[in-house]
Each structure stands twice: as C-alpha cells, then as structure tokens.
Design a protein around this motif. Structure first.
Motif, short mmCIF file in Angstrom:
data_model
loop_
_atom_site.label_atom_id
_atom_site.label_comp_id
_atom_site.label_asym_id
_atom_site.label_seq_id
_atom_site.Cartn_x
_atom_site.Cartn_y
_atom_site.Cartn_z
N ILE A 1 0.84 -1.21 0.00
CA ILE A 1 0.00 0.00 0.00
C ILE A 1 0.87 1.25 0.00
CG2 ILE A 1 -1.67 1.34 1.36
CD1 ILE A 1 -2.81 -1.47 2.24
N LEU A 2 1.91 1.24 0.83
CA LEU A 2 2.84 2.39 0.84
C LEU A 2 3.44 2.60 -0.55
CD1 LEU A 2 4.73 1.90 4.24
CD2 LEU A 2 3.04 3.66 3.70
N ASP A 3 3.88 1.50 -1.18
CA ASP A 3 4.49 1.59 -2.51
C ASP A 3 3.53 2.11 -3.57
OD1 ASP A 3 6.93 0.67 -1.65
OD2 ASP A 3 6.68 -1.36 -2.42
N GLU A 4 2.32 1.58 -3.56
CA GLU A 4 1.37 1.88 -4.63
C GLU A 4 0.66 3.22 -4.47
OE1 GLU A 4 -2.51 -0.13 -6.83
OE2 GLU A 4 -1.25 -1.35 -5.51
N TYR A 5 0.23 3.53 -3.26
CA TYR A 5 -0.63 4.69 -3.07
C TYR A 5 0.06 5.92 -2.46
CZ TYR A 5 -4.37 1.32 -3.83
OH TYR A 5 -5.17 0.37 -4.36
N ILE A 6 1.05 5.70 -1.63
CA ILE A 6 1.60 6.80 -0.84
C ILE A 6 2.95 7.28 -1.36
CG2 ILE A 6 2.34 7.48 1.47
CD1 ILE A 6 0.13 5.42 2.43
N ARG A 7 3.84 6.36 -1.64
CA ARG A 7 5.20 6.73 -2.06
C ARG A 7 5.22 7.69 -3.26
NH1 ARG A 7 7.47 2.25 -1.37
NH2 ARG A 7 8.43 2.85 0.59
N PRO A 8 4.44 7.47 -4.33
CA PRO A 8 4.52 8.40 -5.47
C PRO A 8 4.20 9.85 -5.10
CG PRO A 8 3.39 6.38 -6.11
CD PRO A 8 3.56 6.32 -4.61
N ALA A 9 3.20 10.06 -4.26
CA ALA A 9 2.85 11.44 -3.86
C ALA A 9 3.94 12.06 -3.00
CB ALA A 9 1.52 11.44 -3.11
N VAL A 10 4.50 11.28 -2.09
CA VAL A 10 5.56 11.78 -1.22
C VAL A 10 6.80 12.12 -2.04
CG1 VAL A 10 7.09 11.14 0.70
CG2 VAL A 10 4.66 10.58 0.82
N GLU A 11 7.12 11.29 -3.03
CA GLU A 11 8.28 11.55 -3.89
C GLU A 11 8.10 12.83 -4.69
OE1 GLU A 11 8.97 8.03 -6.24
OE2 GLU A 11 9.46 6.85 -4.46
N MET A 12 6.88 13.10 -5.14
CA MET A 12 6.63 14.33 -5.89
C MET A 12 6.94 15.55 -5.03
SD MET A 12 3.45 13.70 -8.44
CE MET A 12 3.66 15.36 -9.01
N ASP A 13 6.80 15.42 -3.73
CA ASP A 13 7.07 16.54 -2.82
C ASP A 13 8.53 16.57 -2.36
OD1 ASP A 13 4.55 17.61 -2.91
OD2 ASP A 13 3.84 16.60 -1.10
N GLY A 14 9.38 15.73 -2.95
CA GLY A 14 10.80 15.77 -2.64
C GLY A 14 11.21 14.96 -1.44
N GLY A 15 10.41 13.96 -1.10
CA GLY A 15 10.74 13.14 0.06
C GLY A 15 10.50 11.67 -0.20
N ALA A 16 10.53 10.91 0.88
CA ALA A 16 10.29 9.47 0.79
C ALA A 16 9.68 8.99 2.10
CB ALA A 16 11.59 8.72 0.53
N ILE A 17 8.99 7.88 2.00
CA ILE A 17 8.43 7.23 3.18
C ILE A 17 8.88 5.77 3.14
CG2 ILE A 17 6.25 6.74 2.00
CD1 ILE A 17 4.88 7.08 4.79
N THR A 18 9.36 5.29 4.27
CA THR A 18 9.86 3.92 4.34
C THR A 18 9.21 3.21 5.52
OG1 THR A 18 11.98 4.71 3.50
CG2 THR A 18 11.96 2.53 4.46
N PHE A 19 8.76 1.99 5.31
CA PHE A 19 8.20 1.16 6.37
C PHE A 19 9.30 0.84 7.37
CE2 PHE A 19 7.51 -3.07 8.16
CZ PHE A 19 6.23 -2.95 8.69
N ASP A 20 8.99 0.99 8.65
CA ASP A 20 9.95 0.66 9.71
C ASP A 20 9.52 -0.61 10.45
OD1 ASP A 20 12.33 1.56 11.38
OD2 ASP A 20 10.77 1.40 12.92
N SER A 21 8.27 -0.60 10.98
CA SER A 21 7.82 -1.77 11.74
C SER A 21 6.30 -1.76 11.89
CB SER A 21 8.46 -1.79 13.12
OG SER A 21 8.04 -0.67 13.88
N PHE A 22 5.77 -2.92 12.28
CA PHE A 22 4.35 -3.06 12.64
C PHE A 22 4.26 -3.93 13.88
CE2 PHE A 22 0.36 -5.50 12.47
CZ PHE A 22 -0.54 -4.45 12.59
N THR A 23 3.78 -3.35 14.97
CA THR A 23 3.67 -4.06 16.23
C THR A 23 2.39 -3.62 16.96
OG1 THR A 23 6.07 -3.92 16.42
CG2 THR A 23 4.90 -4.68 18.36
N ASP A 24 1.61 -4.56 17.41
CA ASP A 24 0.41 -4.27 18.21
C ASP A 24 -0.46 -3.18 17.61
OD1 ASP A 24 1.26 -6.16 20.11
OD2 ASP A 24 2.48 -4.65 21.15
N GLY A 25 -0.72 -3.26 16.32
CA GLY A 25 -1.61 -2.31 15.66
C GLY A 25 -0.94 -1.00 15.26
N LYS A 26 0.32 -0.81 15.62
CA LYS A 26 1.02 0.44 15.33
C LYS A 26 2.01 0.27 14.19
CE LYS A 26 2.71 2.68 18.82
NZ LYS A 26 3.63 3.08 19.91
N VAL A 27 1.84 1.08 13.14
CA VAL A 27 2.78 1.11 12.03
C VAL A 27 3.74 2.27 12.28
CG1 VAL A 27 3.06 1.49 9.55
CG2 VAL A 27 1.09 0.21 10.39
#
Length: 195
Positions: free
Chosen positions: A128-154
């Motif tokens: 989901i991050l790759d398909e929906y979120i990363r392209p928009a963030v990259e257009m703004d000159g940044g990036a988003i990277t998955f770190d972890s998922f634990t107990d409902g928290k991303v």
C-alpha cells in the motif's frame, strides 16, 4: 552509480514542496536507480555521499536527500531561498559536470524491498505504501519507508522534504493513517520515526 554519462549537458530546475525550508533540485537524468533513496540529516551521516558532504559545507544546509533524478536540500530558517538557491544549484551542477559520483557505497539496494521474513500484514502495508503513498511523497521531494508493525502500530520513516515539514503530521494522520486503517483492519495508528 549513475552520473558521469551525462556530465556534458546537465540541466537543473527547482520545484517547491509543502516544506518551506526544503527545495527539490531536479536533474535531467537519473542519479539513483529506481526505488533507491538516501537521506542525510547531518554531514556526519553523509560519509558515503560526496555531493551531500559538499552541500553541508554551506552553513545553512541542514539536510540532503537523494532520490531518482533529484536532490532535496533543507535549509535553516535563518536564510531565504532567494538568497541561497542559485549557490546550491550551481554547486550541484558543477559537481555533476565534473563527473563525480554522488554515492560511493559498495552495495546499493532498494529501500523498501519485501523480505521473506515479513508477515502477511507487513507485506500488505508495504504494498500500500508503494502503490498509493510513495509516489505522492516523492513528488514533494521526500520518501516514506516502512519501519515496523507491532500491536496495531505502524512506524514509518519520513525522509527528505517530509522530515520536519509542518504539514507532514497532518498528511501522516489524515492521509496515510486513514488509508492504512481502511485497507488493513489490523492497523490502529501510524507514527513517524525520526532518523
């Protein structure tokens, strides 16, 4: 790494983004392979990044980010872009025209590859991050990277222009968190990890 192949005919233009202290310097060829980014929050962190080290020599440069065909530079609040934009752009152009490599890492790998040890939920979140979120963030000159998922928290890492951006908290909660909660019912909250 790329770079030297186009050293004779380099064009650079700038794009603003939601972070008023960051500016995206876009080059007319790829600097890094697709899916690779590097974020340098300090000169010390840029030991494998000669261009970033050079940019940090300007006292007002606070962060340097590389991705695809652009370099995002974050400046201090004490200077205005109109005062320093041309100096940074000229420095980047001279560096690239000299045919220097922006990275001297041995092995360059994608930031967001799926791992065999990822759970089904982690794979779904990354997709989901790759398909929906990363392209928009990259257009703004940044990036988003998955770190972890634990107990409902991303936990994600915001890089480049997104790091320290006044609107990143709103984007994180209103956009990214809502999307992930809707598409992955196990997600309860999303938080940004600082680099």
């Amino acid at each position: 790494m790329a770079v030297a192949q186009q050293a004779s005919n380099i064009n650079i233009y700038t794009e603003s983004n939601p972070n008023p202290n960051s500016l995206k310097f876009v080059v007319n060829f790829m600097l890094l392979p697709e899916g690779v980014s590097r974020d340098y929050p300090s000169q010390e962190s840029a030991s494998q990044a000669p261009l970033a080290q050079e940019l940090f020599n300007f006292p007002y440069v606070k962060r340097v980010f590389y991705m695809s065909n652009f370099v995002t530079v974050t400046k201090s609040e004490q200077v205005e872009w109109v005062e320093v934009k041309n100096e940074i752009q000229s420095s980047i152009k001279s560096f690239l025209e000299a045919g220097k490599q922006i990275l001297i890492e041995e092995n360059v790998k994608e930031d967001h590859e799926l791992n065999a040890t990822d759970t089904d939920i982690e794979q779904k979140i990354k997709s989901i991050l790759d398909e929906y979120i990363r392209p928009a963030v990259e257009m703004d000159g940044g990036a988003i990277t998955f770190d972890s998922f634990t107990d409902g928290k991303v936990k994600v890492q915001l890089q480049g222009a997104c790091s320290g951006c006044p609107s990143s908290t709103v984007t994180l909660k209103a956009g990214i968190e809502n999307l992930l909660k809707r598409m992955v019912p196990e997600v309860e909250t999303v938080e940004a990890e600082e680099l």
